[in-house]
Design an enzyme around this catalytic site. Structure first.
Site, PDB file in Angstrom:
ATOM      1  CB  CYS A 382      17.431   4.315   8.218  1.00 38.05           C
ATOM      2  SG  CYS A 382      16.523   2.934   8.778  1.00 38.05           S
ATOM      3  CG  HIS A 508      13.806   7.364   8.089  1.00 34.58           C
ATOM      4  ND1 HIS A 508      14.366   7.182   6.502  1.00 34.58           N
ATOM      5  CD2 HIS A 508      13.383   5.984   8.425  1.00 34.58           C
ATOM      6  CE1 HIS A 508      14.513   5.845   6.502  1.00 34.58           C
ATOM      7  NE2 HIS A 508      14.265   5.187   7.276  1.00 34.58           N
ATOM      8  CD  GLU A 510      14.404  10.725   5.973  1.00 33.99           C
ATOM      9  OE1 GLU A 510      15.225  10.966   6.763  1.00 33.99           O
ATOM     10  OE2 GLU A 510      14.221   9.519   5.316  1.00 33.99           O
TER      11      GLU A 510
HETATM   12  N1  GLN Z   1      17.412  -2.209   5.808  1.00 35.36           N
HETATM   13  C1  GLN Z   1      17.699  -1.521   7.185  1.00 35.36           C
HETATM   14  C2  GLN Z   1      16.418  -2.006   7.940  1.00 35.36           C
HETATM   15  O1  GLN Z   1      15.596  -2.642   7.719  1.00 35.36           O
HETATM   16  C3  GLN Z   1      17.631  -0.177   6.914  1.00 35.36           C
HETATM   17  C4  GLN Z   1      16.122   0.360   6.627  1.00 35.36           C
HETATM   18  C5  GLN Z   1      16.161   1.981   6.118  1.00 35.36           C
HETATM   19  O2  GLN Z   1      17.227   2.311   5.686  1.00 35.36           O
HETATM   20  N2  GLN Z   1      14.858   2.426   6.103  1.00 35.36           N
HETATM   21  O3  GLN Z   1      16.708  -1.918   9.222  1.00 35.36           O
END
Ligand code: GLN
Length: 547
Positions: A382, A508, A510
Site C-alpha cells: 500500500c 493488502h 496480508e
Molecule cells: N496513505 C495511503 C493512501 O491512503 C496508503 C494507505 C495504506 O497504506 N493503507 O492511499
C-alpha cells in the site's frame, strides 16, 4: 440444529489474548466438523476501528466487504480459515447510532427509549442477525474489554437475557489472568475471583473458566478457583504461555475443553481433526534456518499495528520450513541518521509497511532506494508501494521533487495522487477504497508467475493511487505495472523485472493469508530471500541480474 452461542468475557486485564482464546475455542469445535463463526463486540463509542490510531488499538483489520474492524476478526479468519463480514464487529457506536436513528424516525411509537430493553434488544438483534443470515452451528461472541467496565454493561445484560431466553443454547466462558507472584512463586487467584464476582453481580454465572497464566495450574489452584467461582473443577482450564499463538487450540483440546463444551451444549461429540494444524505448529517450532525480515514503517513500536503482516510472514515461513526473525525498522531513525539505512544489509527481505501521513516517509523512500540499488528482496504494501513509485520517479526517472500529494500537495510531479472518487469526500470514517476489488494480472510478469492466474481479488484500504499522467514516464524506465483493477485503469501491482525481487502492491495481501494457505506473495518474498542467502539465482525475476 439450533445455533449455539458461546460468550467469551474477560477479567482482570485486557490484552490477555482473549481473541486468541476465542479463536482457539472455535478451532477445536470446527475440528469436530461444526460450522463455527465469531463475532467481536467492542464497547467503545467509535462506529468502527477505521478512525482509530493503531498505537491505541493495533491494526485495523479490513474485511472482504470493506469493514474497518478490530484486529480480533483477523484472528478468527486465520484460525478458522473463514471470511467474516463486517457486521461481525459490533460496537456501542453502531448500536446507539441505530437506536437513535430509529427514535428520530418515530419507530418507537411514543415509548420512552431506554438502555433496557431498547439498547439491549438492538444488541441481541445484531447477534441474531448472524444466525439468520448464515445459519452457523456455533457463534462465538467475544465481549471486548474487561468485566466491570461501564461501557460493557449493556452487552453483558444482553448476553444474560439470551441465556434466559435460550438456556440450552448459551454458554459463558470467562477468561481471566492468574498471575504468578515472582517473590513466592505462587499463582494468585484473587483477581480472577473478583472478576467472576463482578460477572455474577450482573447475573452471569460462567460455565467455564479459562485461567490465563504463565504456567499450567496445579490441582490446588484449580480447586480454589472452582470453589470461589461456583464452576465445577472439570470446567477450569488453563491457557498457559506458549511460544506460538497457534498452539493454544492444542493445549486447550489436550485438557478436554472441546469435549466439555460439546457436552454442555448438548452437541454430538466427534473426533477432533487437528492433524494439519499440528503439522503446521511443528513446522513453526522446528524450523532452524533463520530468515530475517526487516519491517520498515512508523508504527513499529507497537507490533500489533501490523499483526496480519507478521502472521502472514509466519504462515509463509512455516510453509517453507524456515524460521522468520522480524526486525523492526523505524524509518524516522533513518531520517535522523541517514547512514542507518546500511543496516538493511543485514536483511534477507525488506517490507515497507502501509501507513498514512508524512511522518517517516522520507526514511521509507530512502530504505526503498537502498534495497532497489542493492538487490535486496523487497515487498511494498500500500503506502510501501506508493512510496516505491515516488522513489523510482525521483531517482530513476529523474523527476526531482516527485511525491505523493498526501504529503506534498504542491509537488511538481504528483506521481501518487488522490483517487478521483475520493477527492470530494469530507468524512474520514469508512470513506476510503475499502475491501475486495477484482484485479487482472498481466501475462509474462513476476506477479503472474507468483499467483499462477490471470485474475485475483484482494482487499484494499487507501485513498491515493498511481497518477495516470505518469504511467508512460515510469514504464519507459523499466517499472512494470503487472496488476490492474478490472473495472478501471488503476495500478495494483508494480515490479522491477531486473531486480532480484522487487514487487509492491496497492492492496493488502496480508489479510488473506492463512496458516494452512499462506499468501503467494509472502511465500514468494521469503523464497527469494532464502535463495539470495544461498547465493542462488532469483526464483522469480524474469531477466534478473545475479545477487
Ligand atoms: N496513505 C495511503 C493512501 O491512503 C496508503 C494507505 C495504506 O497504506 N493503507 O492511499
Amino acid at each position: 440444529m439450533t445455533t449455539k452461542y458461546v460468550f467469551v468475557t474477560g477479567g482482570v486485564l485486557s490484552g490477555l489474548g482473549k481473541g486468541i482464546t476465542t479463536s482457539s475455542i472455535g478451532k477445536i469445535l470446527q475440528a469436530r466438523g461444526y460450522n463455527v463463526t465469531a463475532v467481536k463486540i467492542d464497547p467503545y463509542l467509535n462506529v468502527d476501528a477505521g478512525t482509530m490510531n493503531p498505537f491505541q488499538h493495533g491494526e485495523v483489520f479490513v474485511t472482504f466487504d470493506g469493514g474497518e474492524t478490530d484486529l480480533d476478526l483477523g484472528h478468527y479468519e486465520r484460525f478458522l480459515d473463514i471470511e467474516v463480514p463486517k457486521y461481525h464487529n459490533i460496537t456501542s457506536g453502531q448500536v446507539y447510532y441505530s437506536v437513535i436513528r430509529k427514535e428520530r424516525r418515530g419507530k418507537y411509537l411514543g415509548q420512552t427509549v431506554q438502555l433496557i430493553p431498547h439498547v439491549t434488544d438492538e444488541i441481541k438483534r445484531r447477534i441474531m442477525l448472524v444466525t439468520r443470515r448464515e445459519r452457523p452451528d456455533v457463534v462465538l461472541v467475544e465481549i471486548g474489554g474487561t468485566v466491570g467496565d461501564y461501557e460493557g454493561l449493556p452487552f453483558l445484560e444482553a448476553a444474560r437475557q439470551m441465556k434466559l431466553e435460550m438456556p440450552e443454547d448459551v454458554l459463558f466462558v470467562h477468561v481471566a489472568l492468574v498471575p504468578l507472584l515472582s517473590t513466592t512463586g505462587e499463582l494468585k487467584t484473587k483477581p480472577l475471583q473478583h472478576s467472576v464476582a463482578e460477572l455474577r453481580r450482573v447475573g452471569i454465572q460462567p460455565d467455564i473458566i479459562i485461567a490465563r497464566s504463565p504456567k499450567p495450574l496445579d490441582e490446588g489452584t484449580k480447586r480454589k478457583i472452582s470453589l470461589f467461582t461456583n464452576v465445577p473443577l472439570e470446567a477450569v482450564f488453563t491457557s498457559y504461555d506458549v511460544d506460538t499463538i497457534y498452539k493454544v487450540p492444542l493445549i486447550l483440546e489436550e485438557q478436554g475443553l472441546g469435549k466439555y463444551i460439546i457436552r454442555k451444549l448438548g452437541l454430538e461429540d466427534r473426533p477432533a481433526k487437528l492433524d494439519d494444524w499440528v503439522s503446521f505448529v511443528n513446522s513453526l517450532e522446528n524450523a532452524k534456518e533463520v530468515v530475517r525480515v526487516f519491517m520498515c514503517g512508523k508504527y513499529v513500536k507497537l507490533h500489533d499495528s501490523y499483526i496480519s503482516i507478521v502472521e502472514a510472514i509466519k504462515h509463509a515461513a512455516a510453509h517453507l520450513k524456515v524460521k522468520p526473525e522480524i526486525v523492526w525498522c523505524d524509518t524516522e531513525e533513518i531520517e535522523k541518521e541517514p547512514s542507518k539505512v546500511t543496516e538493511l544489509n543485514n536483511a534477507d527481505a525488506v517490507i515497507v509497511l502501509p501507513g498514512f501521513g508524512a511522518r517517516g516517509v522520507e526514511g521509507k523512500i530512502e530504505a526503498i532506494r537502498y534495497v532497489r540499488e542493492n538487490n535486496i528482496p523487497f515487498l511494498g504494501i500500500c503506502y510501501g508501494m506508493q512510496l516505491a513509485v515516488v522513489e523510482f520517479a525521483r531517482n530513476v526517472v529523474g523527476l526531482k521533487g516527485a511525491h505523493t500529494t498526501e504529503v506534498d500537495p504542491n509537488t511538481p510531479y504528483p506521481v501518487i495522487d488522490i483517487t478521483p472518487e475520493e477527492a470530494n469526500v469530507k468524512d474520514l470514517g469508512g470513506t476510503m477504497i475499502l475491501g475486495n476489488r477484482r484485479i487482472k494480472i498481466m501475462e509474462g510478469t513476476i506477479a503472474h508467475e507468483i499467483y499462477g492466474r490471470a485474475e485475483i481479488q484482494e482487499r484494499h484500504r487507501h485513498r491515493y493511487e498511481v497518477n495516470p499522467r505518469f504511467f508512460n514516464a515510469l514504464t519507459e524506465r523499466g517499472l512494470v505495472f503487472s496488476g490492474w483493477r478490472v473495472d478501471k485503469p488503476r495500478v495494483e501491482i508494480i515490479e522491477l523485472p531486473t531486480h532480484y525481487f522487487f514487487v509492491a502492491t496497492q492492496f493488502h495481501p496480508e489479510f488473506r493469508s492463512r496458516p494452512l494457505r499462506p499468501h503467494p506473495l509472502f511465500i514468494a518474498l521469503l523464497r527469494a530471500a532464502i535463495n539470495r542467502k544461498h547465493e542462488l539465482p532469483s526464483p522469480y525475476s524474469l531477466r534478473h541480474v545475479t545477487a
